[in-house]
Every structure is written in structure tokens, then in C-alpha cells.
Design a protein around this motif. Structure first.
Motif, PDB file in Angstrom:
ATOM      1  N   TYR A 209      11.572  34.546  11.423  1.00  0.00           N
ATOM      2  CA  TYR A 209      12.977  34.136  11.528  1.00  0.00           C
ATOM      3  C   TYR A 209      13.071  32.818  12.288  1.00  0.00           C
ATOM      4  O   TYR A 209      12.113  32.372  12.940  1.00  0.00           O
ATOM      5  CB  TYR A 209      13.798  35.224  12.215  1.00  0.00           C
ATOM      6  CG  TYR A 209      14.019  36.418  11.323  1.00  0.00           C
ATOM      7  CD1 TYR A 209      15.164  36.541  10.557  1.00  0.00           C
ATOM      8  CD2 TYR A 209      13.046  37.419  11.220  1.00  0.00           C
ATOM      9  CE1 TYR A 209      15.351  37.620   9.700  1.00  0.00           C
ATOM     10  CE2 TYR A 209      13.223  38.500  10.374  1.00  0.00           C
ATOM     11  CZ  TYR A 209      14.376  38.597   9.615  1.00  0.00           C
ATOM     12  OH  TYR A 209      14.551  39.662   8.774  1.00  0.00           O
ATOM     13  N   ARG A 210      14.246  32.202  12.206  1.00  0.00           N
ATOM     14  CA  ARG A 210      14.444  30.919  12.881  1.00  0.00           C
ATOM     15  C   ARG A 210      15.935  30.724  13.154  1.00  0.00           C
ATOM     16  O   ARG A 210      16.778  31.448  12.626  1.00  0.00           O
ATOM     17  CB  ARG A 210      13.956  29.755  11.998  1.00  0.00           C
ATOM     18  CG  ARG A 210      14.775  29.579  10.722  1.00  0.00           C
ATOM     19  CD  ARG A 210      14.270  28.417   9.893  1.00  0.00           C
ATOM     20  NE  ARG A 210      15.120  28.187   8.715  1.00  0.00           N
ATOM     21  CZ  ARG A 210      16.212  27.430   8.727  1.00  0.00           C
ATOM     22  NH1 ARG A 210      16.585  26.817   9.839  1.00  0.00           N
ATOM     23  NH2 ARG A 210      16.932  27.263   7.624  1.00  0.00           N
ATOM     24  N   GLY A 211      16.255  29.717  13.972  1.00  0.00           N
ATOM     25  CA  GLY A 211      17.643  29.305  14.162  1.00  0.00           C
ATOM     26  C   GLY A 211      18.406  30.146  15.162  1.00  0.00           C
ATOM     27  O   GLY A 211      17.893  31.079  15.788  1.00  0.00           O
ATOM     28  N   GLU A 212      19.681  29.815  15.294  1.00  0.00           N
ATOM     29  CA  GLU A 212      20.547  30.432  16.306  1.00  0.00           C
ATOM     30  C   GLU A 212      20.701  31.929  16.097  1.00  0.00           C
ATOM     31  O   GLU A 212      20.715  32.711  17.052  1.00  0.00           O
ATOM     32  CB  GLU A 212      21.915  29.747  16.274  1.00  0.00           C
ATOM     33  CG  GLU A 212      22.869  30.208  17.359  1.00  0.00           C
ATOM     34  CD  GLU A 212      24.208  29.494  17.291  1.00  0.00           C
ATOM     35  OE1 GLU A 212      25.008  29.677  18.226  1.00  0.00           O
ATOM     36  OE2 GLU A 212      24.460  28.776  16.305  1.00  0.00           O
ATOM     37  N   ARG A 213      20.823  32.370  14.854  1.00  0.00           N
ATOM     38  CA  ARG A 213      21.053  33.788  14.602  1.00  0.00           C
ATOM     39  C   ARG A 213      19.854  34.648  14.978  1.00  0.00           C
ATOM     40  O   ARG A 213      19.986  35.830  15.265  1.00  0.00           O
ATOM     41  CB  ARG A 213      21.396  34.031  13.131  1.00  0.00           C
ATOM     42  CG  ARG A 213      22.777  33.574  12.721  1.00  0.00           C
ATOM     43  CD  ARG A 213      23.251  34.277  11.445  1.00  0.00           C
ATOM     44  NE  ARG A 213      23.440  35.695  11.653  1.00  0.00           N
ATOM     45  CZ  ARG A 213      22.820  36.649  10.966  1.00  0.00           C
ATOM     46  NH1 ARG A 213      21.944  36.348  10.030  1.00  0.00           N
ATOM     47  NH2 ARG A 213      23.066  37.920  11.216  1.00  0.00           N
ATOM     48  N   ALA A 214      18.643  34.058  14.983  1.00  0.00           N
ATOM     49  CA  ALA A 214      17.450  34.844  15.279  1.00  0.00           C
ATOM     50  C   ALA A 214      17.524  35.482  16.658  1.00  0.00           C
ATOM     51  O   ALA A 214      16.985  36.570  16.885  1.00  0.00           O
ATOM     52  CB  ALA A 214      16.198  33.976  15.160  1.00  0.00           C
TER      53      ALA A 214
ATOM     54  N   THR B   2      28.292  33.084  14.165  1.00  0.00           N
ATOM     55  CA  THR B   2      27.116  32.375  13.655  1.00  0.00           C
ATOM     56  C   THR B   2      26.744  32.753  12.232  1.00  0.00           C
ATOM     57  O   THR B   2      25.793  32.197  11.689  1.00  0.00           O
ATOM     58  CB  THR B   2      25.902  32.631  14.563  1.00  0.00           C
ATOM     59  OG1 THR B   2      25.572  34.030  14.548  1.00  0.00           O
ATOM     60  CG2 THR B   2      26.173  32.184  15.990  1.00  0.00           C
TER      61      THR B   2
ATOM     62  N   ARG C 204      17.473  34.902   3.466  1.00  0.00           N
ATOM     63  CA  ARG C 204      18.666  34.133   3.811  1.00  0.00           C
ATOM     64  C   ARG C 204      18.242  32.969   4.703  1.00  0.00           C
ATOM     65  O   ARG C 204      17.088  32.878   5.121  1.00  0.00           O
ATOM     66  CB  ARG C 204      19.683  35.024   4.526  1.00  0.00           C
ATOM     67  CG  ARG C 204      20.236  36.154   3.641  1.00  0.00           C
ATOM     68  CD  ARG C 204      21.421  36.812   4.341  1.00  0.00           C
ATOM     69  NE  ARG C 204      22.096  37.750   3.485  1.00  0.00           N
ATOM     70  CZ  ARG C 204      22.074  39.077   3.611  1.00  0.00           C
ATOM     71  NH1 ARG C 204      21.345  39.614   4.582  1.00  0.00           N
ATOM     72  NH2 ARG C 204      22.752  39.862   2.801  1.00  0.00           N
TER      73      ARG C 204
ATOM     74  N   LEU D  19      19.193  38.927  16.475  1.00  0.00           N
ATOM     75  CA  LEU D  19      18.784  39.798  15.379  1.00  0.00           C
ATOM     76  C   LEU D  19      17.749  40.832  15.809  1.00  0.00           C
ATOM     77  O   LEU D  19      16.835  40.536  16.577  1.00  0.00           O
ATOM     78  CB  LEU D  19      18.168  38.974  14.244  1.00  0.00           C
ATOM     79  CG  LEU D  19      19.105  38.251  13.287  1.00  0.00           C
ATOM     80  CD1 LEU D  19      18.294  37.390  12.322  1.00  0.00           C
ATOM     81  CD2 LEU D  19      19.968  39.232  12.519  1.00  0.00           C
TER      82      LEU D  19
ATOM     83  N   GLU E  62      18.418  32.393   7.775  1.00  0.00           N
ATOM     84  CA  GLU E  62      17.780  32.709   9.046  1.00  0.00           C
ATOM     85  C   GLU E  62      16.323  33.149   8.893  1.00  0.00           C
ATOM     86  O   GLU E  62      15.580  33.229   9.874  1.00  0.00           O
ATOM     87  CB  GLU E  62      18.554  33.793   9.808  1.00  0.00           C
ATOM     88  CG  GLU E  62      18.566  35.152   9.140  1.00  0.00           C
ATOM     89  CD  GLU E  62      19.768  35.344   8.229  1.00  0.00           C
ATOM     90  OE1 GLU E  62      20.094  36.522   7.958  1.00  0.00           O
ATOM     91  OE2 GLU E  62      20.366  34.341   7.808  1.00  0.00           O
TER      92      GLU E  62
ATOM     93  N   ASP F  11      12.639  32.294   8.058  1.00  0.00           N
ATOM     94  CA  ASP F  11      11.905  31.021   8.149  1.00  0.00           C
ATOM     95  C   ASP F  11      11.021  30.848   6.917  1.00  0.00           C
ATOM     96  O   ASP F  11       9.832  31.193   6.923  1.00  0.00           O
ATOM     97  CB  ASP F  11      11.070  30.979   9.427  1.00  0.00           C
ATOM     98  CG  ASP F  11      10.620  29.566   9.769  1.00  0.00           C
ATOM     99  OD1 ASP F  11      10.594  28.722   8.853  1.00  0.00           O
ATOM    100  OD2 ASP F  11      10.321  29.302  10.943  1.00  0.00           O
TER     101      ASP F  11
END
Length: 362
Positions: A273-278, A133, A210, A281, A212, A214
Motif C-alpha cells: 500500500y501507499r499514500g495517505e490512506r495507507a 481521504t 485501487r 488502513l 492506495e 502500490d
């Protein structure tokens, strides 16, 4: 797999190899913190810096350097006991004493080859990145899935990670990984405790920005009337534009000690944070944020339950939590933060070098 070094042949000072995925003079992260903790514990540490992993990485380097996308940050001279090994060491035949323990962050054939020909009694693959990811400009190592599987299958290897979410990802791949969370750097633990009345009624985000992170949540926070500061590198011009146009002040990266003193002057520190990687993490800076004594407001992160930490899962709730924190005096006594020494001892326990000291709930 090859033969491992005889433990009886080790020199008096135990030796640690860190096969790093980041340069020593990059943003301060887990790799360097554990290296320093090991050196302070009397170990001789070889910190093997990454080499180019793909042709694209090599070919795009001049343009990335021109755009200042190749980040360098001065961490000063490595402490006594830490030796920085440059990329040329990857291809050298074995020329150094064997290692007692290796922490591996870069799963690929060249890592496997380096570890095997240099002799290591115990390998810990510290899987802090889900390479499936990460952004393409992080240049995931070729064949990382196969290498991860081979390293996990070695008789003398174990797996660790920094987040419960990443441990679940690894479990889906058939690997058990022990969670060793991040910790607070000494500079943050030792920074002066600023009284609440003297703290800035502003929100601070520090560290790299980056995809990820938000940014939209930060913009919404500024739109609600909260003054927001960002200290650290911004990954691309679009993200920087969004921040600046919203009226968010963006500062350049600063050293760890200076950053610790600065962060302790804010009432609220944010980690959106946001998205798939969050989901995988646990930011290395989480405990640094806690150690400042400020309110810490997170978005889409799974964190320990602490008196000064608020976790949210929507932009609206994130903004509300920050507004409430700004109006709520923070306790003068800081929450106790784990140190990198305690995390290093956990790594040694995983390696079988020291007895286990019981569960670590932080």
C-alpha cells in the motif's frame, strides 16, 4: 434525539440493523462478514444497502456501468437470518420491529433519520473509512463530518474502527473508538493446508486494485524476476495497463471459497500500500492472507507481529522481503487466525450485550 425502543418490547430473537456503505453483492467485506456472524449467532439481521448519495453518482451511473466500473460479485443467497433491504426502504416509514443494535457505516442525515424512526437501543458507528481521504468516485456522503459528530454524541452510541491509524484520526476529531480488527473468513480458515513443496513459487495479490494499492511496488517486484499474479477487479484502465505491461497476470474476481483454495497454493501473498490512506488502513483480507499459511509481505501497513508476516516501508525492502520469502520454506502449521465470530462478540461487548472477555491482541 428521539426516544429509543423499550428493551422489554424486543422479540425473542435479537435484531441487528446494518446500515451499509456497500451492496451485498459487492466485494466481500467486513459489513457482510459481521452480518453472517451475527446470523450464525442467532440474530435476525437487516442489511440495509446504500442508496445514491449524490446527483453526480446518479448521473454517472450509466457510463460507469458501460465501462464495467459498477462491480457486482455473486455471493450466493444470503444465509438464514439475513434480510437484504433495498434502497427503497430508506424512505419507508417505520414498518419493522425495533432493533437491539445497529452497526452504522454511512454517516449522513438519512442514516440518522432511519435509525431514529425505527428504534435502536444501541448504535455502533463502525468508522472503517476516513471519508476525508477516500477517492471522489466513492461518493462520500454529504455532510458526513456533521453526521459523524452527531452520531458520536448520541447517548446510546459508541464508536469502533478496524485500524489503529483510523482510531488516531478519530481521536484527533475528539472521538474515542475501540479497535476491532478484521478477521479470517471461514473459507480461508478451513481451506486445505498445502505443503510448502507443493506451493507455487510466485507472489499473489488478491482483492481490488485501487490507487492506495502500490502498483509500482508490484511492477518493481515483477522487474526483479518474481512472477506476480493479481486476482480481483482493477479500479481503472491506467492501473491495469501498468500491471499488464509489466508482465503481471491479472485474473477476474472469484468467489470467497474458490479464492481461499487458490491463495493456499502460493508461497507468498503480498499487501503493498501507499499514500495517505495507507496510514488508516487495516485491509479486511489481512487475516485471510495469514490463514493461508503462506508468507505475507506487507508495505506501509501496521500489522500484528506474526511469524509468517513481514512488514516493509520502501519498495526496495518490499522486493527484498519477497525474494527472501520465496527462498525460505514456510512452517507447515498455520498461525492461529481470529474469526468473524470473535469480532462479532467484540461488537456485542461494545454494545453492552455480552460481558467483555479480556483484551484482544490480534
Amino acid at each position: 434525539m428521539g426516544s429509543w425502543a423499550d428493551p422489554g418490547s424486543a422479540v425473542a430473537a435479537r435484531r441487528l440493523l446494518i446500515v451499509s456503505s456497500i451492496r451485498w453483492n459487492y466485494l466481500w467485506q467486513r459489513h457482510q462478514a459481521l452480518a453472517v456472524a451475527a446470523a450464525n449467532d442467532g440474530w435476525q439481521v437487516d442489511f440495509l444497502q446504500p442508496r445514491p448519495r449524490t446527483i453526480r453518482q446518479v448521473l454517472t451511473f450509466p457510463l460507469r456501468a458501460l465501462r464495467r466500473e459498477v462491480l457486482t460479485q455473486d455471493h450466493g443467497e444470503p444465509p438464514l437470518g439475513v434480510t437484504i433491504l433495498g434502497p427503497r426502504h430508506w424512505l419507508r416509514p417505520r414498518a419493522r420491529p425495533s432493533y437491539d443494535v445497529a452497526l452504522v457505516y454511512l454517516p449522513d442525515r438519512m442514516t440518522e433519520s432511519f435509525v431514529l424512526r425505527n428504534g435502536v437501543r444501541k448504535v455502533i458507528y463502525d468508522a472503517v473509512l476516513d471519508w476525508s481521504t477516500v477517492p471522489s468516485d466513492w461518493f462520500p456522503p454529504l455532510g458526513w463530518r456533521s453526521s459523524e459528530r452527531r452520531i458520536a454524541g448520541w447517548a446510546h452510541s459508541a464508536l469502533a474502527t478496524d485500524a489503529e491509524g483510523m482510531a488516531l484520526v478519530l481521536a484527533d476529531r475528539g472521538y474515542f473508538a475501540e479497535v476491532v480488527p478484521p478477521a479470517a473468513d471461514d473459507a480461508f480458515v478451513e481451506a486445505e493446508n498445502v505443503a510448502d513443496v507443493d506451493r507455487k513459487p510466485r507472489a499473489l495479490y488478491f482483492g481490488s486494485v485501487r490507487p492506495e494499492v502500490d502498483v509500482r511496488a508490484l511492477v518493481a517486484l515483477r522487474s526483479s524476476g518474481v512472477d506476480v499474479d493479481v486476482v480481483g477487479p482493477v479500479a481503472d484502465s491506467d492501473l491495469r495497463t501498468q500491471l499488464v505491461e509489466a508482465g503481471i497476470k491479472v485474473g477476474v474476481p472469484i468467489g470467497v471459497a474458490e479464492l481461499a483454495c487458490l491463495a493456499a497454493t502460493y508461497r507468498v501473498i503480498v499487501l503493498p500500500y501507499r499514500g495517505e490512506r495507507a496510514s488508516t488502513l487495516m485491509p479486511a483480507k489481512f487475516w485471510n492472507c495469514v490463514a493461508t499459511g503462506a508468507w505475507v509481505v506487507c508495505k506501509d501497513l501496521e500489522t500484528p507481529r506474526l511469524p509468517t508476516v513481514r512488514t516493509t516501508h520502501s519498495t526496495e525492502d518490499f522486493v527484498t522481503a519477497v525474494l527472501e520469502a520465496l527462498d525460505t520454506p514456510v512452517e507447515q502449521s498455520r498461525s492461529e487466525s481470529p474469526t468473524w465470530h470473535t469480532r462479532w462478540r467484540r461488537m456485542l461487548a461494545i454494545a453492552g450485550e455480552v460481558p467483555r472477555e479480556g483484551p484482544d491482541n490480534l
